[in-house]
Scaffold this active site. Structure first.
Site, PDB file in Angstrom:
ATOM      1  N   ASN A   9       0.867  -1.187   0.000  1.00  0.00           N
ATOM      2  CA  ASN A   9       0.000   0.000   0.000  1.00  0.00           C
ATOM      3  C   ASN A   9       0.901   1.233   0.000  1.00  0.00           C
ATOM      4  OD1 ASN A   9      -1.867   2.007   0.439  1.00  0.00           O
ATOM      5  ND2 ASN A   9      -2.382   1.367   2.538  1.00  0.00           N
ATOM      6  N   TRP A  10       1.014   1.855  -1.165  1.00  0.00           N
ATOM      7  CA  TRP A  10       1.919   3.018  -1.277  1.00  0.00           C
ATOM      8  C   TRP A  10       1.346   4.283  -0.649  1.00  0.00           C
ATOM      9  CZ3 TRP A  10       4.038   3.072  -7.047  1.00  0.00           C
ATOM     10  CH2 TRP A  10       4.887   1.973  -7.230  1.00  0.00           C
ATOM     11  N   LYS A  11       0.060   4.248  -0.341  1.00  0.00           N
ATOM     12  CA  LYS A  11      -0.626   5.435   0.206  1.00  0.00           C
ATOM     13  C   LYS A  11      -0.414   6.638  -0.733  1.00  0.00           C
ATOM     14  CE  LYS A  11      -0.312   3.387   4.739  1.00  0.00           C
ATOM     15  NZ  LYS A  11      -0.192   3.508   6.189  1.00  0.00           N
ATOM     16  N   HIS A 104      -9.627   1.442   4.891  1.00  0.00           N
ATOM     17  CA  HIS A 104      -8.382   1.641   5.637  1.00  0.00           C
ATOM     18  C   HIS A 104      -8.649   2.630   6.777  1.00  0.00           C
ATOM     19  CE1 HIS A 104      -4.295   2.731   6.650  1.00  0.00           C
ATOM     20  NE2 HIS A 104      -3.906   1.649   5.998  1.00  0.00           N
ATOM     21  N   GLU A 153      -5.781  -4.613  10.792  1.00  0.00           N
ATOM     22  CA  GLU A 153      -4.755  -3.593  10.978  1.00  0.00           C
ATOM     23  C   GLU A 153      -5.049  -2.757  12.222  1.00  0.00           C
ATOM     24  OE1 GLU A 153      -2.642  -2.611   7.035  1.00  0.00           O
ATOM     25  OE2 GLU A 153      -4.368  -1.302   7.227  1.00  0.00           O
ATOM     26  N   SER A 189       3.267  -2.146  10.558  1.00  0.00           N
ATOM     27  CA  SER A 189       4.705  -2.231  10.855  1.00  0.00           C
ATOM     28  C   SER A 189       5.318  -3.585  10.474  1.00  0.00           C
ATOM     29  CB  SER A 189       4.969  -1.920  12.328  1.00  0.00           C
ATOM     30  OG  SER A 189       4.579  -0.580  12.618  1.00  0.00           O
ATOM     31  N   GLY A 210       2.692  -1.040   4.410  1.00  0.00           N
ATOM     32  CA  GLY A 210       2.687   0.377   4.048  1.00  0.00           C
ATOM     33  C   GLY A 210       4.109   0.868   3.841  1.00  0.00           C
ATOM     34  N   GLY A 211       4.658   1.506   4.860  1.00  0.00           N
ATOM     35  CA  GLY A 211       5.971   2.155   4.778  1.00  0.00           C
ATOM     36  C   GLY A 211       7.068   1.302   4.153  1.00  0.00           C
TER      37      GLY A 211
HETATM   38  P1  PGA Z   1       2.687   0.355   7.803  1.00  0.00           P
HETATM   39  O1  PGA Z   1       1.210   0.611   7.238  1.00  0.00           O
HETATM   40  O2  PGA Z   1       3.197  -0.909   7.179  1.00  0.00           O
HETATM   41  O3  PGA Z   1       3.456   1.564   7.394  1.00  0.00           O
HETATM   42  O4  PGA Z   1       2.560   0.211   9.291  1.00  0.00           O
HETATM   43  C1  PGA Z   1       0.319  -0.446   7.044  1.00  0.00           C
HETATM   44  C2  PGA Z   1      -0.958   0.088   6.463  1.00  0.00           C
HETATM   45  O5  PGA Z   1      -1.406   1.190   6.838  1.00  0.00           O
HETATM   46  O6  PGA Z   1      -1.546  -0.545   5.570  1.00  0.00           O
END
Ligand code: PGA
Length: 226
Positions: A9-11, A104, A153, A189, A210-211
């Site tokens: 998920n690149w956001k 989300h 999540e 995370s 995400g990150g």
């Molecule tokens: P994160 O985000 O891996 O940066 O914790 C996960 C997400 O929001 O899908």
């Protein structure tokens, strides 16, 4: 070997040049024979969710590099095509993607998306042949009919470097599966160092990243280690 879903998920990140660079690196990694071993991905469904602006380019790059990667959108309009300024509808998304993330916590909290709206978004996804990846924050969150993939999540774990314990994530996943959901992913995370702690759990069928998905090398380590 169980089927695993590995979702990036690149956001709200990445321009077109950055998208090109990311796919060049991931392609190198996936097709690399340096170690004399092909990437073990036969049991892994890799899904990348770029922003809407990069979906078209991402699709071209996947074709160009012949990558075993599917695309997802990060959101979908609750309406069909028409006079809805700023919205991207299911028919448009389906030109590029097979999946869509819905619900989300960033959308629920920062954009006040209600259960009613999310139910409408799931219906739009299904109507257009998109598979929803429906995010929940706990085992109690309402899940609309027709959802087959849920991502658990917990808010405290998102972007904090403080993931849930694999044991707790597994017990939440188990409860969600008892509601008839086929696949449950964990997100929050996830890193190359901890991914297998989650994917080795009995009730967890993959991860949403995400990150750590923004760097192609790091994401490819997550795919390898999962
Ligand atoms: P994160 O985000 O891996 O940066 O914790 C996960 C997400 O929001 O899908």
């Amino acid at each position: 070997m169980k089927q695993l879903f590995i979702v990036a998920n690149w956001k709200s990140n990445k321009t077109i040049p950055q998208t090109r660079e990311w796919f060049a690196v991931i392609s190198n990694s996936i097709h690399s024979t340096n170690s004399g071993q092909e990437f073990q991905i036969s049991n892994k469904e890799i899904i990348v969710c770029p922003p809407f602006t990069a979906l078209s380019m991402a699709k071209s790059l996947i074709d160009q590099y012949k990558l075993p990667i599917k695309l997802g959108a990060q959101d979908i309009s609750p309406f069909r095509q028409g006079a809805y300024t700023g919205e991207v509808n299911g028919k448009q998304i389906r030109e590029f993607a097979d999946y869509v993330i819905i619900g989300h916590s960033e959308r629920r909290i920062k954009f006040q998306e209600s259960n009613e709206m999310l139910t409408q978004k799931v219906a739009m996804a299904k109507e257009h042949g998109l598979t929803p990846i429906f995010c929940v924050q706990d085992a109690q969150t309402q899940i609309p009919d027709g959802v087959t993939i849920v991502a658990y999540e917990p808010v405290f774990a998102i972007g904090s470097g403080n993931p849930d314990t694999p044991e707790n994530a597994d017990s939440v996943a188990k409860i969600i599966k008892q509601k008839g959901i086929e696949y449950v992913l964990y997100g929050g995370s996830v890193k190359p160092e901890n991914v297998v702690n989650f994917t080795s759990m009995l009730s967890i069928d993959g991860i949403l990243v995400g990150g750590a998905s923004l760097d192609a090398q790091t994401f490819s380590s997550i795919i390898k280690n999962a």
